[in-house]
Design a protein around this motif. Sequence first.
Motif, PDB file in Angstrom:
ATOM      1  N   GLU A   2      34.678  20.849  62.611  1.00 23.63           N
ATOM      2  CA  GLU A   2      33.574  21.241  61.732  1.00 23.63           C
ATOM      3  C   GLU A   2      34.111  21.542  60.331  1.00 23.63           C
ATOM      4  OE1 GLU A   2      30.572  24.975  60.985  1.00 23.63           O
ATOM      5  OE2 GLU A   2      32.163  25.118  62.497  1.00 23.63           O
ATOM      6  N   ILE A   3      33.405  21.043  59.316  1.00 19.05           N
ATOM      7  CA  ILE A   3      33.818  21.329  57.941  1.00 19.05           C
ATOM      8  C   ILE A   3      33.013  22.528  57.435  1.00 19.05           C
ATOM      9  CG2 ILE A   3      33.960  20.424  55.590  1.00 19.05           C
ATOM     10  CD1 ILE A   3      34.292  17.626  56.780  1.00 19.05           C
ATOM     11  N   LYS A   4      33.683  23.669  57.364  1.00 15.24           N
ATOM     12  CA  LYS A   4      32.997  24.881  56.903  1.00 15.24           C
ATOM     13  C   LYS A   4      32.903  24.876  55.380  1.00 15.24           C
ATOM     14  CE  LYS A   4      34.530  28.099  60.550  1.00 15.24           C
ATOM     15  NZ  LYS A   4      35.403  29.269  60.786  1.00 15.24           N
ATOM     16  N   PRO A   5      31.818  25.423  54.831  1.00  8.33           N
ATOM     17  CA  PRO A   5      31.696  25.443  53.366  1.00  8.33           C
ATOM     18  C   PRO A   5      32.721  26.380  52.721  1.00  8.33           C
ATOM     19  CG  PRO A   5      29.934  26.726  54.363  1.00  8.33           C
ATOM     20  CD  PRO A   5      30.670  26.055  55.502  1.00  8.33           C
ATOM     21  N   ILE A   6      32.997  26.135  51.446  1.00 11.78           N
ATOM     22  CA  ILE A   6      33.932  26.982  50.694  1.00 11.78           C
ATOM     23  C   ILE A   6      33.109  28.049  49.971  1.00 11.78           C
ATOM     24  CG2 ILE A   6      35.745  27.013  48.926  1.00 11.78           C
ATOM     25  CD1 ILE A   6      36.431  25.326  51.392  1.00 11.78           C
ATOM     26  N   ARG A   7      33.176  29.282  50.472  1.00 10.48           N
ATOM     27  CA  ARG A   7      32.358  30.362  49.905  1.00 10.48           C
ATOM     28  C   ARG A   7      33.178  31.350  49.078  1.00 10.48           C
ATOM     29  NH1 ARG A   7      29.611  33.975  52.732  1.00 10.48           N
ATOM     30  NH2 ARG A   7      31.394  34.319  54.108  1.00 10.48           N
ATOM     31  N   LYS A   8      34.492  31.357  49.316  1.00 11.32           N
ATOM     32  CA  LYS A   8      35.334  32.377  48.687  1.00 11.32           C
ATOM     33  C   LYS A   8      36.439  31.742  47.848  1.00 11.32           C
ATOM     34  CE  LYS A   8      34.458  35.602  52.452  1.00 11.32           C
ATOM     35  NZ  LYS A   8      35.011  36.530  53.433  1.00 11.32           N
ATOM     36  N   ALA A   9      36.782  32.419  46.768  1.00  6.09           N
ATOM     37  CA  ALA A   9      37.885  31.949  45.936  1.00  6.09           C
ATOM     38  C   ALA A   9      38.821  33.111  45.632  1.00  6.09           C
ATOM     39  CB  ALA A   9      37.360  31.367  44.632  1.00  6.09           C
ATOM     40  N   VAL A  10      40.107  32.822  45.631  1.00  2.00           N
ATOM     41  CA  VAL A  10      41.127  33.829  45.318  1.00  2.00           C
ATOM     42  C   VAL A  10      41.724  33.514  43.940  1.00  2.00           C
ATOM     43  CG1 VAL A  10      43.323  34.869  46.033  1.00  2.00           C
ATOM     44  CG2 VAL A  10      41.658  34.146  47.770  1.00  2.00           C
ATOM     45  N   PHE A  11      41.778  34.529  43.099  1.00  3.34           N
ATOM     46  CA  PHE A  11      42.356  34.395  41.755  1.00  3.34           C
ATOM     47  C   PHE A  11      43.573  35.312  41.670  1.00  3.34           C
ATOM     48  CE2 PHE A  11      37.846  33.674  41.614  1.00  3.34           C
ATOM     49  CZ  PHE A  11      37.661  32.596  40.746  1.00  3.34           C
ATOM     50  N   PRO A  12      44.786  34.761  41.726  1.00  2.00           N
ATOM     51  CA  PRO A  12      45.965  35.625  41.609  1.00  2.00           C
ATOM     52  C   PRO A  12      46.161  35.991  40.133  1.00  2.00           C
ATOM     53  CG  PRO A  12      46.514  33.425  42.460  1.00  2.00           C
ATOM     54  CD  PRO A  12      45.138  33.358  41.929  1.00  2.00           C
ATOM     55  N   VAL A  13      45.873  37.243  39.781  1.00  2.00           N
ATOM     56  CA  VAL A  13      45.933  37.654  38.379  1.00  2.00           C
ATOM     57  C   VAL A  13      46.832  38.881  38.191  1.00  2.00           C
ATOM     58  CG1 VAL A  13      43.728  36.639  37.712  1.00  2.00           C
ATOM     59  CG2 VAL A  13      43.738  38.934  38.657  1.00  2.00           C
ATOM     60  N   ALA A  14      47.863  38.972  39.020  1.00  2.00           N
ATOM     61  CA  ALA A  14      48.727  40.154  38.937  1.00  2.00           C
ATOM     62  C   ALA A  14      49.941  39.946  38.026  1.00  2.00           C
ATOM     63  CB  ALA A  14      49.191  40.552  40.343  1.00  2.00           C
ATOM     64  N   GLY A  51      29.820  26.091  43.761  1.00  2.00           N
ATOM     65  CA  GLY A  51      29.061  26.699  44.852  1.00  2.00           C
ATOM     66  C   GLY A  51      29.745  27.885  45.516  1.00  2.00           C
ATOM     67  N   ILE A  52      30.819  28.384  44.900  1.00  2.00           N
ATOM     68  CA  ILE A  52      31.549  29.523  45.484  1.00  2.00           C
ATOM     69  C   ILE A  52      30.815  30.823  45.153  1.00  2.00           C
ATOM     70  CG2 ILE A  52      33.705  30.844  45.289  1.00  2.00           C
ATOM     71  CD1 ILE A  52      35.035  27.985  44.949  1.00  2.00           C
ATOM     72  N   GLU A  53      30.696  31.689  46.168  1.00  2.00           N
ATOM     73  CA  GLU A  53      29.877  32.904  46.023  1.00  2.00           C
ATOM     74  C   GLU A  53      30.698  34.167  45.804  1.00  2.00           C
ATOM     75  OE1 GLU A  53      27.880  32.867  49.787  1.00  2.00           O
ATOM     76  OE2 GLU A  53      27.142  30.831  49.420  1.00  2.00           O
ATOM     77  N   GLN A  54      31.852  34.245  46.455  1.00  2.00           N
ATOM     78  CA  GLN A  54      32.620  35.495  46.367  1.00  2.00           C
ATOM     79  C   GLN A  54      33.948  35.273  45.660  1.00  2.00           C
ATOM     80  OE1 GLN A  54      33.870  37.571  49.973  1.00  2.00           O
ATOM     81  NE2 GLN A  54      33.826  39.520  48.900  1.00  2.00           N
ATOM     82  N   MET A  55      34.191  36.093  44.644  1.00  2.00           N
ATOM     83  CA  MET A  55      35.426  36.001  43.858  1.00  2.00           C
ATOM     84  C   MET A  55      36.356  37.140  44.282  1.00  2.00           C
ATOM     85  SD  MET A  55      34.143  33.526  42.077  1.00  2.00           S
ATOM     86  CE  MET A  55      32.438  32.988  41.875  1.00  2.00           C
ATOM     87  N   ILE A  56      37.578  36.779  44.636  1.00  2.00           N
ATOM     88  CA  ILE A  56      38.562  37.774  45.081  1.00  2.00           C
ATOM     89  C   ILE A  56      39.716  37.764  44.075  1.00  2.00           C
ATOM     90  CG2 ILE A  56      40.122  38.448  46.946  1.00  2.00           C
ATOM     91  CD1 ILE A  56      38.306  36.583  48.781  1.00  2.00           C
ATOM     92  N   PHE A  57      39.887  38.881  43.393  1.00  2.00           N
ATOM     93  CA  PHE A  57      40.935  38.966  42.370  1.00  2.00           C
ATOM     94  C   PHE A  57      42.113  39.749  42.934  1.00  2.00           C
ATOM     95  CE2 PHE A  57      36.843  38.703  40.249  1.00  2.00           C
ATOM     96  CZ  PHE A  57      37.044  37.684  39.323  1.00  2.00           C
ATOM     97  N   VAL A  58      43.284  39.130  42.917  1.00  2.00           N
ATOM     98  CA  VAL A  58      44.498  39.842  43.335  1.00  2.00           C
ATOM     99  C   VAL A  58      45.142  40.371  42.061  1.00  2.00           C
ATOM    100  CG1 VAL A  58      46.689  39.706  44.557  1.00  2.00           C
ATOM    101  CG2 VAL A  58      44.747  38.306  45.316  1.00  2.00           C
ATOM    102  N   THR A  59      45.007  41.677  41.851  1.00  2.00           N
ATOM    103  CA  THR A  59      45.404  42.272  40.572  1.00  2.00           C
ATOM    104  C   THR A  59      46.647  43.136  40.732  1.00  2.00           C
ATOM    105  OG1 THR A  59      44.077  44.272  40.849  1.00  2.00           O
ATOM    106  CG2 THR A  59      42.965  42.385  39.899  1.00  2.00           C
ATOM    107  N   GLY A  60      47.080  43.662  39.604  1.00  2.00           N
ATOM    108  CA  GLY A  60      48.186  44.607  39.600  1.00  2.00           C
ATOM    109  C   GLY A  60      47.831  45.752  38.674  1.00  2.00           C
ATOM    110  N   ARG A  61      48.774  46.646  38.416  1.00  2.00           N
ATOM    111  CA  ARG A  61      48.514  47.738  37.476  1.00  2.00           C
ATOM    112  C   ARG A  61      48.215  47.170  36.092  1.00  2.00           C
ATOM    113  NH1 ARG A  61      52.286  49.458  40.827  1.00  2.00           N
ATOM    114  NH2 ARG A  61      54.069  48.726  39.643  1.00  2.00           N
TER     115      ARG A  61
END
Length: 289
Positions: A2-14, A51-61
């Motif tokens: 099954e091809i699941k949709p891409i709903r989430k994205a990760v942004f490495p911004v640390a 069409g991506i709904e959730q943005m996940i930011f990997v941050t630092g100080r």
Amino acid sequence: MEIKPIRKAVFPVAGLGTRFLPATKAIPKEMLPIVDRPLIQYAVDEAREAGIEQMIFVTGRGKSAIEDHFDIAYELEKTMSERGKDLSVLEPTRLGPGNCAYVRQQEPLGLGHAIWCARDIVGDEPFAIFLPDEFMHGSPGCMKQMVEAYHKIGGNMISVLEIPHDKVSSYGVIKPGQSEGAVTEVLGLVEKPKVEDAPSNLIISGRYILQPEVMRILEGQGKGAGGEIQLTDAMAQMIGQQPFHAVTFDGNRYDCGSKVGYIEANLAVALERPDMAVEVRAIAINLLK
């Protein structure tokens, strides 16, 4: 499968953005603008278009400006609306409640480690990765082009660009299999090969769609090049286990991790903007005299 949709994205911004000091001493490099929009905003816009709904930011100080940017700026909006100013310019900066998540990468252990920090938020579904330094400029956006290909074949995907063969030693390069249109099967990944050893001139360029299994690989993965946990090493292990393809991006890439690439991106965008193209062109010609 099954091809699941891409709903989430990760942004490495640390990252610390040391190449842009002193500009990045107090401002995250991802907040540096291309004309009037921060780099991170372009990446989020590209994700939404796909069409991506959730943005996940990997941050630092020291990255709180990114969180503020995607929040409601109460004083600013109140003042602007009282003065009858148009608020539509702020529309793209609003990520609705629950549509963004921030997770800290406590120490700089590499891109693979940054992605792994988001494992619980990503959960058991495929997800996209955006490296905001790599400014992918085109219409439709790079991720939209990838998602369209992904819906047909599923599996794992990376964005690639064709570059002159003599330049490949600075990049991750794919070992290509069969091609159909913009989509190429990936048989292997080589990080910074010597020109004579490079299996192709297709370089990996900052956009990925990966299956959740990559998190299990990152979990147990040791340090690779530069003493960091490398995403490329984890992806290489998935080749042959799951479908793996590259999509050649129809558009331009600007490396905004370098000063020259950053200036080039600003000029390229300014020269396309109807509100300033004529003046900027005249300024550029004048400066070249």
